[in-house]
Design an enzyme around this catalytic site. Sequence first.
Site, PDB file in Angstrom:
ATOM      1  N   CYS A  72       0.843  -1.193   0.000  1.00 21.57           N
ATOM      2  CA  CYS A  72       0.000   0.000   0.000  1.00 21.57           C
ATOM      3  C   CYS A  72       0.880   1.245   0.000  1.00 21.57           C
ATOM      4  CB  CYS A  72      -0.947   0.009   1.199  1.00 21.57           C
ATOM      5  SG  CYS A  72      -0.076   0.056   2.785  1.00 21.57           S
ATOM      6  N   CYS A  75       3.710   1.549   2.475  1.00 20.17           N
ATOM      7  CA  CYS A  75       4.938   0.810   2.148  1.00 20.17           C
ATOM      8  C   CYS A  75       5.834   1.645   1.236  1.00 20.17           C
ATOM      9  CB  CYS A  75       4.604  -0.504   1.458  1.00 20.17           C
ATOM     10  SG  CYS A  75       3.640  -1.642   2.460  1.00 20.17           S
ATOM     11  N   CYS A 154      17.613  34.552 -26.666  1.00 21.73           N
ATOM     12  CA  CYS A 154      16.583  34.861 -27.667  1.00 21.73           C
ATOM     13  C   CYS A 154      16.821  34.028 -28.923  1.00 21.73           C
ATOM     14  CB  CYS A 154      16.601  36.346 -28.024  1.00 21.73           C
ATOM     15  SG  CYS A 154      18.170  36.872 -28.738  1.00 21.73           S
ATOM     16  N   CYS A 157      20.247  34.310 -30.601  1.00 18.42           N
ATOM     17  CA  CYS A 157      21.294  33.457 -30.024  1.00 18.42           C
ATOM     18  C   CYS A 157      21.210  32.044 -30.613  1.00 18.42           C
ATOM     19  CB  CYS A 157      21.145  33.383 -28.502  1.00 18.42           C
ATOM     20  SG  CYS A 157      21.311  34.969 -27.659  1.00 18.42           S
ATOM     21  N   ASP A 667      -1.527  28.349 -32.145  1.00 21.36           N
ATOM     22  CA  ASP A 667      -0.728  28.944 -33.200  1.00 21.36           C
ATOM     23  C   ASP A 667      -1.569  28.880 -34.477  1.00 21.36           C
ATOM     24  OD1 ASP A 667       1.552  29.915 -34.588  1.00 21.36           O
ATOM     25  OD2 ASP A 667       2.001  27.879 -35.227  1.00 21.36           O
ATOM     26  N   ASP A 886       3.186  23.106 -33.016  1.00 25.88           N
ATOM     27  CA  ASP A 886       3.758  21.953 -33.710  1.00 25.88           C
ATOM     28  C   ASP A 886       4.851  21.277 -32.898  1.00 25.88           C
ATOM     29  OD1 ASP A 886       5.884  23.651 -33.906  1.00 25.88           O
ATOM     30  OD2 ASP A 886       5.750  23.945 -36.065  1.00 25.88           O
ATOM     31  N   ASP A 890       7.378  26.097 -31.869  1.00 26.84           N
ATOM     32  CA  ASP A 890       6.715  26.736 -30.734  1.00 26.84           C
ATOM     33  C   ASP A 890       7.242  26.241 -29.398  1.00 26.84           C
ATOM     34  OD1 ASP A 890       4.820  28.212 -32.355  1.00 26.84           O
ATOM     35  OD2 ASP A 890       3.889  26.296 -32.777  1.00 26.84           O
TER      36      ASP A 890
END
Length: 1010
Positions: A72, A75, A154, A157, A667, A886, A890
């Site tokens: 249970c 345990c 961002c 980068c 989207d 997708d 995103d």
Amino acid sequence: MRDLQLTQVAGTRLFPPAVISSGEEDADDMMEDVRLLDSYESRDYHNDNSLRIVIEEDGLKRIQVRVTGMTCAACSNSVESALKSVNGVFRASVALLQNKADVVFDPALVKDDDIKNAIEDAGFEAEILSEPITLKTKPNGTLLGQFTIGGMTCAACVNSVEGILRDLPGVKRAVVALATSLGEVEYDPIVISKDDIVNAIEDAGFDASLVQSNQQDKIVLGVAGIFCEMDVQLLEGILTMLKGVRQFRYNQISSELEVLFDPEILGSRSLVDEVEGGSNGKFKLHAINPYSRMTSKDGETSVMFRLFISSLFLSIPIFFMRVICPHIPLLYSLLLWRCGPFLMGDWLKWALVSVVQFVIGKRFYVAAGRALRNGSTNMDVLVALGTSASYFYSVCALLYGAVTGFWSPTYFETSSMLITFVLLGKYLECLAKGKTSDAIKKLVELAPATALLVVKDKGGKCIGEREIDSLLIQPSDTLKVLPGTKVPADGVVVWGSSYVNESMVTGESAPVLKEASSSVIGGTINLHGALHIQATKVGSDAVLSQIISLVETAQMSKAPIQKFADYVASIFVPTVVGLSLVTLFSWYMSGILGAYPEEWLPENGNYFVFSLMFSISVVVIACPCALGLATPTAVMVATGVGANNGVLIKGGDALERAQKIKYVIFDKTGTLTQGKASVTDARVFTGMGRGEFLRWVASAEASSEHPLAKAVVEYARHFHFFDEPSATSQTPSKESTVSGWLLDVSDFSALPGRGVKCFIDGKQVLVGNRKLVTESGIAIPDQVENFVVELEESAKTGVLVAFDDDIIGVLGIADPLKREAAVVIEGLLKMGVKPVMVTGDNWRTARAVAMEVGIQDVRAEVMPAGKAEVIHSFQKDGSIVAMVGDGINDSPALAAADVGMAIGAGTDIAIEAADYVLMRNNLEDVITAVDLSRKTFSRIRLNYIFAMAYNVIAIPIAAGALFPSLGIMLPPWVAGACMALSSVSVVCSSLLLRRYRKPRLTTILEITVE
């Protein structure tokens, strides 16, 4: 990890490695060879033998341990507490239904045996699970490495890192995800090393480290044909001489061979062929499916069945002597025959019950003892207390009668019947729990056992066919799929055409046409024609393996609501024991003080015996198991049902959040629309010819990956080769259609959310939206503006094209809506969920699309990184927000949302960012995900209400609350039967979710707010 050794187990022989690594460089290579996991919670596998090794990115180690003896939630809490108390354990979670513990720890402080000993010291049996077989490598000797990249803020980068990685020699492919700070790089280890990749990223100003590589170097094989020590020595000799074998171990008990090898030198299939060939066919090897054992609960069920039958066989005579024999004079006279100090009937009952109590019921004492040693309590403590009280009172009554001559009634049958009913409940519970994992069993059974390999010569010509183990398929293998057989691996059709039934994987009921270049999924069924496919993903890379892994991980996870049950379980047993003592003393003292008449007492009974029976009933009727099973069984069934319907759920926490969704953010491109953009209008505003205009635009867009760019290139190519008078009747080759007619481009740059910019023949070419044009200082003439407005009001996207400082023309691009979009939006509104559309497109187009589908709240001209900010704005008031995208483009928004849904993932499962993966590219599955979550948690609440109500009502009745007024008294064995059936009923309640049917399109609008 350089000196990695596998531990020796009983009945096994451990052979030295054929190649011994030394030095720091080799140590790094060994680190790369060891398979790592994406995260602590991803990809949990089962196996029964040996060692499971996983190295995390921060030097921690993760193992999984099979824990037997848990009954249970109390345990599982005990095991968790024992593990967390070990110095060096970072995290420990225990799954009661799977009988499995997942432990992350520092190997410098804790050893595997320490983990095992901690569990055994807590009173449970422990077995460290082995690593699954994963046979995944990339074609042409390339590896797929995953790197953590720190410092990205961002999309710019991301583009910078991707550009640097793609320019490195030997790098075939590079994808970077901002949301997870991870980069996935496919590279040739001969040309470039992982250290070179890390250095290149760091030279660009980012932090980098290797997370994992898919260079798999371990395989477990079943071996047939070994009958004596000479055969073992022959196998040892073959493997020792085999180039590329690092280490091996043969287990003589299970006939399993575990091999660590260098996949760059030796392939898994080549390893099998070499061993079979070296033995002249004496040995036959087959790969062992890593999932084959994890679905088997038959052992536990059969043990419970044997114990129940044994207990029942011994309890029936006891019940017969107590109830039936007094009505049969001859038999009753035999039972009343005095034999020594006791009657024959007493001797028989004592003997039979002692076997039931201490042989068959030994498991309850063992489990109760280990729980108490660990400072916790569970259901076994209650059973042991109740049965022991009944048994030892009866023994004492017999001995007291023999000494004093005053014979009190005995209650041996209470003990035996109680144990019998508890075992019946446990057996039924095992059967029911086995049903909850049917989904994984069905998924495992989808994979075919063998495959037909098309054998080719060096020139690539087919020279024959060969049947191989499907687990030994390697990327780039050409496989033949006959009509009516299962597709053995994920791949691409290279010859033939047929219809394939993919319903078992994607949930899509209609057969799908597969022709050359079409992708196929392993485990699906080829219906009509023969196909030749080229394998692309095998082992744990395959869709089916990922689905199984995802479902298994989800079933391991705990929903937050389960914390309530864990807390109740921690205080339940002490509370019940306290109530039973209160019941005992209350009835006993009331009797002594004359609060009730002596007529209530049983024949030859006394106040203590009368009170003891109520007390025992209280102990055995209370059931903590029902509370502990309420959530995990429902989550297990729901995740399995979801997988069967093409909705993959990451865990109980995702299920719990999804049933509270208030906003669903969609989207636009590829989610609400079909994602198949096409050019509908092309207008030139200068004297340039239309064909030349399209050639310039297509040249600029050819280097872009954006869906609209691909639509422009395809339109221009079609115009150039089919509409022109000089066009031939044949489709041009890829070479001629791309490099043959496009112009040379220089200084190309893609500007997210704006368009593209490049130079052609010295002219600056801009292709994009208004923002790109205006930011470049180019004025938009009125006639151009009017045409663009007209396009946008028709739900089309206007793409402006400028050469140097002049606008030359405009393209109108339309992406048709999915047929079910409007109905799904209306259905969500009926369910009380508010749909929102977020897109990078312009406001006019966005409003036109939103009006068509019925969405009131629209956010347009949002940059990819800005979608996460929109989600945060909805979350400020505590609302639960879902994002449907997708799963790739995103990923920041999917990660930011409370519930991320990757739709249309198909063969590219976005496990990292999304909480739900909707296999089909169909918006109806959003409804299914929300509806299934709500029904699951309605079932969980119902389970909790039943479990709580059962204990709240049953305990007072067992304590005799109704005896004074109605004369209702529950004998202990009846109380035990009620307790056993209560947990079974909760599991059966969860199993009703298997009857779930997703709402059909015609009934979606009938859904109302609950």
